[in-house]
Every structure is written in structure tokens, then in C-alpha cells.
Design a protein around this motif. Structure first.
Motif, mmCIF file in Angstrom:
data_model
loop_
_atom_site.group_PDB
_atom_site.id
_atom_site.type_symbol
_atom_site.label_atom_id
_atom_site.label_comp_id
_atom_site.label_asym_id
_atom_site.label_seq_id
_atom_site.Cartn_x
_atom_site.Cartn_y
_atom_site.Cartn_z
ATOM 1 N N LEU A 22 -5.641 -1.501 0.820
ATOM 2 C CA LEU A 22 -4.935 -1.506 2.097
ATOM 3 C C LEU A 22 -3.463 -1.168 1.920
ATOM 4 O O LEU A 22 -2.875 -0.441 2.721
ATOM 5 C CB LEU A 22 -5.088 -2.871 2.767
ATOM 6 C CG LEU A 22 -6.473 -3.186 3.298
ATOM 7 C CD1 LEU A 22 -6.526 -4.620 3.791
ATOM 8 C CD2 LEU A 22 -6.845 -2.230 4.406
ATOM 9 N N TRP A 23 -2.862 -1.675 0.865
ATOM 10 C CA TRP A 23 -1.444 -1.458 0.645
ATOM 11 C C TRP A 23 -1.148 -0.017 0.230
ATOM 12 O O TRP A 23 -0.207 0.593 0.716
ATOM 13 C CB TRP A 23 -0.948 -2.435 -0.409
ATOM 14 C CG TRP A 23 0.510 -2.304 -0.703
ATOM 15 C CD1 TRP A 23 1.548 -2.499 0.164
ATOM 16 C CD2 TRP A 23 1.087 -1.945 -1.949
ATOM 17 N NE1 TRP A 23 2.732 -2.279 -0.479
ATOM 18 C CE2 TRP A 23 2.483 -1.946 -1.785
ATOM 19 C CE3 TRP A 23 0.566 -1.635 -3.190
ATOM 20 C CZ2 TRP A 23 3.351 -1.646 -2.809
ATOM 21 C CZ3 TRP A 23 1.429 -1.342 -4.213
ATOM 22 C CH2 TRP A 23 2.814 -1.349 -4.024
ATOM 23 N N LEU A 24 -1.970 0.527 -0.658
ATOM 24 C CA LEU A 24 -1.705 1.873 -1.159
ATOM 25 C C LEU A 24 -1.991 2.955 -0.125
ATOM 26 O O LEU A 24 -1.214 3.890 0.027
ATOM 27 C CB LEU A 24 -2.533 2.151 -2.418
ATOM 28 C CG LEU A 24 -2.118 1.403 -3.677
ATOM 29 C CD1 LEU A 24 -3.099 1.687 -4.796
ATOM 30 C CD2 LEU A 24 -0.710 1.780 -4.084
ATOM 31 N N GLY A 25 -3.116 2.861 0.555
ATOM 32 C CA GLY A 25 -3.497 3.945 1.451
ATOM 33 C C GLY A 25 -3.239 3.695 2.908
ATOM 34 O O GLY A 25 -2.985 4.623 3.665
ATOM 35 N N GLY A 26 -3.290 2.458 3.321
ATOM 36 C CA GLY A 26 -3.157 2.165 4.739
ATOM 37 C C GLY A 26 -1.774 2.431 5.284
ATOM 38 O O GLY A 26 -1.616 2.927 6.399
ATOM 39 N N GLY A 27 -0.759 2.124 4.504
ATOM 40 C CA GLY A 27 0.609 2.293 4.991
ATOM 41 C C GLY A 27 1.014 3.745 5.105
ATOM 42 O O GLY A 27 1.842 4.109 5.930
ATOM 43 N N LYS A 28 0.439 4.625 4.293
ATOM 44 C CA LYS A 28 0.804 6.039 4.299
ATOM 45 C C LYS A 28 -0.049 6.861 5.257
ATOM 46 O O LYS A 28 0.246 8.014 5.495
ATOM 47 C CB LYS A 28 0.640 6.628 2.891
ATOM 48 C CG LYS A 28 1.508 5.988 1.849
ATOM 49 C CD LYS A 28 1.205 6.587 0.490
ATOM 50 C CE LYS A 28 1.831 5.786 -0.614
ATOM 51 N NZ LYS A 28 1.443 6.279 -1.926
ATOM 52 N N GLY A 29 -1.133 6.298 5.739
ATOM 53 C CA GLY A 29 -2.038 7.057 6.596
ATOM 54 C C GLY A 29 -2.978 7.946 5.812
ATOM 55 O O GLY A 29 -3.580 8.866 6.376
ATOM 56 N N VAL A 62 -8.074 6.559 0.691
ATOM 57 C CA VAL A 62 -8.621 5.200 0.720
ATOM 58 C C VAL A 62 -10.142 5.231 0.626
ATOM 59 O O VAL A 62 -10.740 4.447 -0.103
ATOM 60 C CB VAL A 62 -8.161 4.455 2.000
ATOM 61 C CG1 VAL A 62 -8.882 3.134 2.149
ATOM 62 C CG2 VAL A 62 -6.661 4.237 1.969
ATOM 63 N N MET A 63 -10.766 6.150 1.328
ATOM 64 C CA MET A 63 -12.230 6.220 1.303
ATOM 65 C C MET A 63 -12.745 6.636 -0.073
ATOM 66 O O MET A 63 -13.795 6.169 -0.508
ATOM 67 C CB MET A 63 -12.745 7.178 2.379
ATOM 68 C CG MET A 63 -12.567 6.633 3.777
ATOM 69 S SD MET A 63 -13.161 4.930 3.980
ATOM 70 C CE MET A 63 -14.890 5.139 3.765
ATOM 71 N N ARG A 64 -12.017 7.522 -0.774
ATOM 72 C CA ARG A 64 -12.409 7.870 -2.149
ATOM 73 C C ARG A 64 -12.356 6.639 -3.036
ATOM 74 O O ARG A 64 -13.245 6.403 -3.849
ATOM 75 C CB ARG A 64 -11.491 8.956 -2.701
ATOM 76 C CG ARG A 64 -11.890 10.354 -2.310
ATOM 77 C CD ARG A 64 -11.161 11.381 -3.159
ATOM 78 N NE ARG A 64 -9.707 11.185 -3.190
ATOM 79 C CZ ARG A 64 -8.848 11.758 -2.362
ATOM 80 N NH1 ARG A 64 -9.283 12.565 -1.421
ATOM 81 N NH2 ARG A 64 -7.550 11.529 -2.469
ATOM 82 N N ARG A 65 -11.319 5.860 -2.893
ATOM 83 C CA ARG A 65 -11.192 4.639 -3.696
ATOM 84 C C ARG A 65 -12.260 3.630 -3.318
ATOM 85 O O ARG A 65 -12.801 2.945 -4.186
ATOM 86 C CB ARG A 65 -9.808 4.038 -3.528
ATOM 87 C CG ARG A 65 -8.729 4.886 -4.156
ATOM 88 C CD ARG A 65 -7.368 4.239 -3.998
ATOM 89 N NE ARG A 65 -6.325 5.142 -4.457
ATOM 90 C CZ ARG A 65 -5.549 5.852 -3.660
ATOM 91 N NH1 ARG A 65 -5.699 5.791 -2.354
ATOM 92 N NH2 ARG A 65 -4.632 6.643 -4.166
ATOM 93 N N VAL A 66 -12.569 3.521 -2.040
ATOM 94 C CA VAL A 66 -13.620 2.593 -1.598
ATOM 95 C C VAL A 66 -14.957 3.011 -2.186
ATOM 96 O O VAL A 66 -15.764 2.164 -2.577
ATOM 97 C CB VAL A 66 -13.671 2.517 -0.053
ATOM 98 C CG1 VAL A 66 -14.924 1.817 0.426
ATOM 99 C CG2 VAL A 66 -12.443 1.807 0.471
ATOM 100 N N GLY A 67 -15.220 4.315 -2.278
ATOM 101 C CA GLY A 67 -16.452 4.784 -2.913
ATOM 102 C C GLY A 67 -16.542 4.334 -4.357
ATOM 103 O O GLY A 67 -17.596 3.898 -4.830
ATOM 104 N N GLY A 68 -15.432 4.421 -5.086
ATOM 105 C CA GLY A 68 -15.416 3.931 -6.466
ATOM 106 C C GLY A 68 -15.637 2.438 -6.547
ATOM 107 O O GLY A 68 -16.332 1.943 -7.442
ATOM 108 N N VAL A 69 -15.064 1.697 -5.602
ATOM 109 C CA VAL A 69 -15.255 0.240 -5.585
ATOM 110 C C VAL A 69 -16.710 -0.100 -5.297
ATOM 111 O O VAL A 69 -17.281 -1.025 -5.893
ATOM 112 C CB VAL A 69 -14.308 -0.409 -4.547
ATOM 113 C CG1 VAL A 69 -14.661 -1.859 -4.315
ATOM 114 C CG2 VAL A 69 -12.868 -0.269 -5.006
ATOM 115 N N VAL A 70 -17.356 0.630 -4.396
ATOM 116 C CA VAL A 70 -18.767 0.371 -4.087
ATOM 117 C C VAL A 70 -19.637 0.622 -5.323
ATOM 118 O O VAL A 70 -20.554 -0.156 -5.619
ATOM 119 C CB VAL A 70 -19.227 1.234 -2.883
ATOM 120 C CG1 VAL A 70 -20.732 1.220 -2.730
ATOM 121 C CG2 VAL A 70 -18.556 0.758 -1.613
#
Length: 88
Positions: free
Chosen positions: A41-48, A53-61
């Protein structure tokens, strides 16, 4: 006298890592997941940067799937299923 007590205790109850494993699963893994969520949230959410963020979420999944396989002990069954897809 102390040595005899320690030997007696070790013989009565076997030393296992079950308590440590349970503690790690109950405490460390949720804490790491919370830290990853806050970082995402901090890295991708603030910059838009929603795509990043979705690429990182894929790695987390994928990482969560690996952790789930490791903790459930179902790795052999999943491996057998995957090999049956290619061998028929």
C-alpha cells in the motif's frame, strides 16, 4: 545432581520442534503478511502505480501458495497431480 535431572527429563519427554513450529505459524507468518500488505500500500498506492501494485500482489499470492503447501503437507499430492497432467 543437576546432570541427572536433565537426563531424566530428556528421557521422559522427547525434545521436538512442534512448539517452535506452531509459534512461527501463529505469530511470524501473520506478522510478515501484514508487513507485506502495508509495504504494498505504501509503495504503490501513494504514487497511483496500480499496475505495479498488482504485479507485486501476484508475487505475494504465489508466495502464499508455496507457504500453504509447505504448512499443509499436501506437496506430494499436488506434485502427483501436476505430473499426471503431463504423463497422462
Amino acid at each position: 545432581m543437576t546432570t541427572l535431572t536433565v537426563v531424566t527429563l530428556a528421557q521422559e519427554q522427547p525434545i521436538t520442534t512442534g512448539g517452535l513450529r506452531d509459534w512461527l505459524v501463529d505469530n511470524i507468518i501473520p506478522l510478515l503478511l501484514l508487513a507485506v500488505a502495508v509495504l504494498l500500500l505504501w509503495l504503490g498506492g501513494g504514487k497511483g502505480d496500480n499496475a505495479g501494485v498488482m504485479r507485486r500482489v501476484g508475487g505475494v499470492v504465489i508466495a502464499l501458495a508455496v507457504i500453504g503447501l509447505a504448512l499443509s503437507g499436501a506437496g506430494v499430492e499436488v506434485g502427483t497431480w501436476l505430473s499426471s497432467l503431463f504423463t497422462g
